[in-house]
Design an enzyme around this catalytic site. Structure first.
Site, PDB file in Angstrom:
ATOM      1  N   LYS A 298       9.717 -17.936 -13.858  1.00 29.65           N
ATOM      2  CA  LYS A 298       8.428 -17.194 -13.550  1.00 29.65           C
ATOM      3  C   LYS A 298       8.598 -16.260 -12.641  1.00 29.65           C
ATOM      4  O   LYS A 298       9.111 -16.825 -11.166  1.00 29.65           O
ATOM      5  CB  LYS A 298       7.003 -17.985 -13.691  1.00 29.65           C
ATOM      6  CG  LYS A 298       5.989 -17.327 -13.939  1.00 29.65           C
ATOM      7  CD  LYS A 298       5.543 -16.916 -15.207  1.00 29.65           C
ATOM      8  CE  LYS A 298       4.487 -16.011 -15.560  1.00 29.65           C
ATOM      9  NZ  LYS A 298       4.333 -15.919 -16.967  1.00 29.65           N
TER      10      LYS A 298
ATOM     11  N   GLY B 102     -12.187 -12.396 -29.227  1.00 32.23           N
ATOM     12  CA  GLY B 102     -11.129 -11.143 -28.361  1.00 32.23           C
ATOM     13  C   GLY B 102     -10.383 -10.680 -29.704  1.00 32.23           C
ATOM     14  O   GLY B 102      -9.493 -11.033 -29.917  1.00 32.23           O
ATOM     15  N   VAL B 103     -10.864  -9.181 -29.726  1.00 31.82           N
ATOM     16  CA  VAL B 103     -10.049  -8.745 -30.978  1.00 31.82           C
ATOM     17  C   VAL B 103      -9.405  -7.373 -30.310  1.00 31.82           C
ATOM     18  O   VAL B 103      -9.448  -6.161 -30.899  1.00 31.82           O
ATOM     19  CB  VAL B 103     -10.981  -8.418 -32.248  1.00 31.82           C
ATOM     20  CG1 VAL B 103     -11.194  -9.573 -33.185  1.00 31.82           C
ATOM     21  CG2 VAL B 103     -12.350  -7.647 -31.789  1.00 31.82           C
ATOM     22  N   GLY B 104      -8.604  -7.740 -29.351  1.00 35.20           N
ATOM     23  CA  GLY B 104      -7.742  -6.817 -28.775  1.00 35.20           C
ATOM     24  C   GLY B 104      -6.506  -6.681 -29.510  1.00 35.20           C
ATOM     25  O   GLY B 104      -6.243  -6.799 -30.886  1.00 35.20           O
TER      26      GLY B 104
ATOM     27  N   VAL C  35      -3.738  -8.671 -30.041  1.00 35.63           N
ATOM     28  CA  VAL C  35      -3.426  -9.578 -31.009  1.00 35.63           C
ATOM     29  C   VAL C  35      -4.474 -10.018 -31.924  1.00 35.63           C
ATOM     30  O   VAL C  35      -4.114 -10.006 -33.157  1.00 35.63           O
ATOM     31  CB  VAL C  35      -2.751 -10.941 -30.158  1.00 35.63           C
ATOM     32  CG1 VAL C  35      -2.417 -11.968 -31.242  1.00 35.63           C
ATOM     33  CG2 VAL C  35      -1.717 -10.608 -29.175  1.00 35.63           C
TER      34      VAL C  35
ATOM     35  N   TYR D 290      -6.937  -8.271 -33.108  1.00 35.90           N
ATOM     36  CA  TYR D 290      -7.077  -7.321 -34.163  1.00 35.90           C
ATOM     37  C   TYR D 290      -6.022  -7.667 -35.151  1.00 35.90           C
ATOM     38  O   TYR D 290      -6.332  -7.725 -36.531  1.00 35.90           O
ATOM     39  CB  TYR D 290      -6.983  -5.977 -34.109  1.00 35.90           C
ATOM     40  CG  TYR D 290      -6.855  -4.762 -34.877  1.00 35.90           C
ATOM     41  CD1 TYR D 290      -8.196  -4.607 -35.590  1.00 35.90           C
ATOM     42  CD2 TYR D 290      -5.564  -4.104 -35.108  1.00 35.90           C
ATOM     43  CE1 TYR D 290      -7.892  -3.871 -36.544  1.00 35.90           C
ATOM     44  CE2 TYR D 290      -5.499  -3.357 -36.318  1.00 35.90           C
ATOM     45  CZ  TYR D 290      -6.710  -3.333 -37.187  1.00 35.90           C
ATOM     46  OH  TYR D 290      -6.836  -2.270 -38.286  1.00 35.90           O
TER      47      TYR D 290
END
Ligand code: NAD
Length: 347
Positions: free
Chosen positions: A82, A178-180, A182, A184
């Site tokens: 990371k 959350g329908v951003g 991914v 959606y």
């Protein structure tokens, strides 16, 4: 500064910590390499305002270890790492800042591959790429979101099969937070498979699209937790499964794309005790890292789809082991990852 390096030794096994300073650019960058046993360490580049160097190192070490397990669970020839950038008050020259970070990545000679993460974006990756080839998430690679969404869809299918012994999603009620990008794409696949959808998002336009295209029911942000549904799919942000939200849940399965969904380890036990089947996030959203792996491993775009299908099998293996061991899927996931690393390194 109070850096508790000895305390990281337990968590970090035989990992490495690299730190770069460039005072002219206000760059303080940390690269934590947890493992290169299966291949070069891959992990996102997080740009964040940390309250101390200690917090930043802790974050890098913790997230690097998670990436080792995520890559192993995704059957990839990759280790875990990371990059963490301690965001200054203001980055005066963002291009030069990320170019300097790119030189730092290059200095590690391919032991670490960076990628986009919270706080960084595709333009930053392009600036890094002027200095090193060890950077994924390039513009030319396209968006990983449809791949991630399909992996989550397969994970939901595995969870439904395990919990309800059903081979299809016809009529299943899925509540998506959350329908951003991914969320959606996931909604689209679920709708095509006959699922009934309830959605929420702080972006009302995104909600309206799902209502219009998929006949979804819209609810307020805080109502999503208590929806009576078969599957709750968190696809917004982390730490949403916590002491406050878990008592409100009215679902049988939790399976979504968001990273770090559990606020604390004990929240996994709470879900298990309530009989809610939890699909660990870093297995079910593993198609994102599979997408990054193309170009850095033997995986090709042509093979990506069949690789993503394996998420179904991995989820099933974890759910079965959870039943046998009588503990949460979150707890058995690390065991499965460790076994895969041990097996791959002895083959
Ligand atoms: P995104 O930003 O495109 O979508 C997130 C959506 O959540 C947005 O529409 C946003 O408005 C909404 N949102 C934010 N806060 C909310 C709240 N409080 N209540 C309801 N909605 C809220 O992000 P994404 O790329 O779709 O990723 C979603 C999640 O999946 C993130 O946690 C991300 O780390 C994780 N993830 C994404 C990928 C990928 O390929 N994009 C891969 C692995 C994991």
């Amino acid at each position: 500064m109070n850096i508790k390096l000895p305390e990281y030794v337990d968590t970090f096994d035989d990992g490495e910590l690299h730190i770069k300073f460039d005072p002219k650019l206000d760059l303080i960058a940390i690269i934590a390499i947890h493992s290169t046993q299966l291949g070069p360490s891959l992990g996102g580049c997080r740009l964040h305002h940390y309250s101390s160097m200690d917090d930043a190192i802790y974050d890098a070490v913790r997230l690097a270890k998670g990436m080792t397990y995520k890559a192993a669970l995704a059957h990839l020839e990759l280790g875990g790492g990371k990059s963490v950038l301690l965001a200054p008050e203001k980055i005066t020259d963002r291009k030069a800042y990320f170019e300097a970070f790119g030189r730092f990545v290059e200095d590690l000679g391919g032991r670490h591959i960076t990628a986009v993460d919270s706080g960084s974006n595709i333009d930053d990756m392009e600036n890094i790429a002027t200095q090193t080839r060890y950077v994924a998430s390039r513009r030319s690679n396209g968006s990983p979101s449809p791949y991630t969404a399909h992996g989550v869809f397969r994970g939901i299918q595995a969870a439904v099969k395990h919990k309800f012994h059903r081979d299809n999603l016809d009529g299943m009620h899925v509540a998506i937070q959350g329908v951003g990008s991914v969320g959606y794409d996931l909604a689209k696949e679920l709708h095509a498979a006959g699922a009934r959808l309830t959605v929420t998002d702080i972006n009302q336009a995104a909600v309206a699209t799902c209502v219009a295209e998929f006949g979804a029911t819209a609810v307020n942000n805080d109502e999503i937790f208590s929806q009576a549904c078969d599957v709750f799919a968190p696809c917004a942000m982390g730490a949403i499964l916590n002491d406050v939200t878990i008592p409100k849940l009215n679902c049988d399965i939790i399976a979504g794309a968001a990273n770090n969904q559990l606020a604390h380890d004990h929240n996994a036990d709470q879900l298990y005790e309530r009989g809610i089947l939890y699909a660990p996030d870093y297995v079910i959203n593993g198609a994102g890292v599979m997408h990054c792996a193309v170009g850095f491993t033997s995986l090709t775009y042509e093979q990506l789809h069949s690789k993503i299908e394996l998420i179904y099998d991995t989820m099933t293996e974890i759910f079965q082991l959870s039943d046998t061991e009588k503990t949460s899927p979150a707890h058995v996931t690390d065991i499965v990852a460790q076994e895969r690393i041990a097996k791959a390194t002895t083959e």
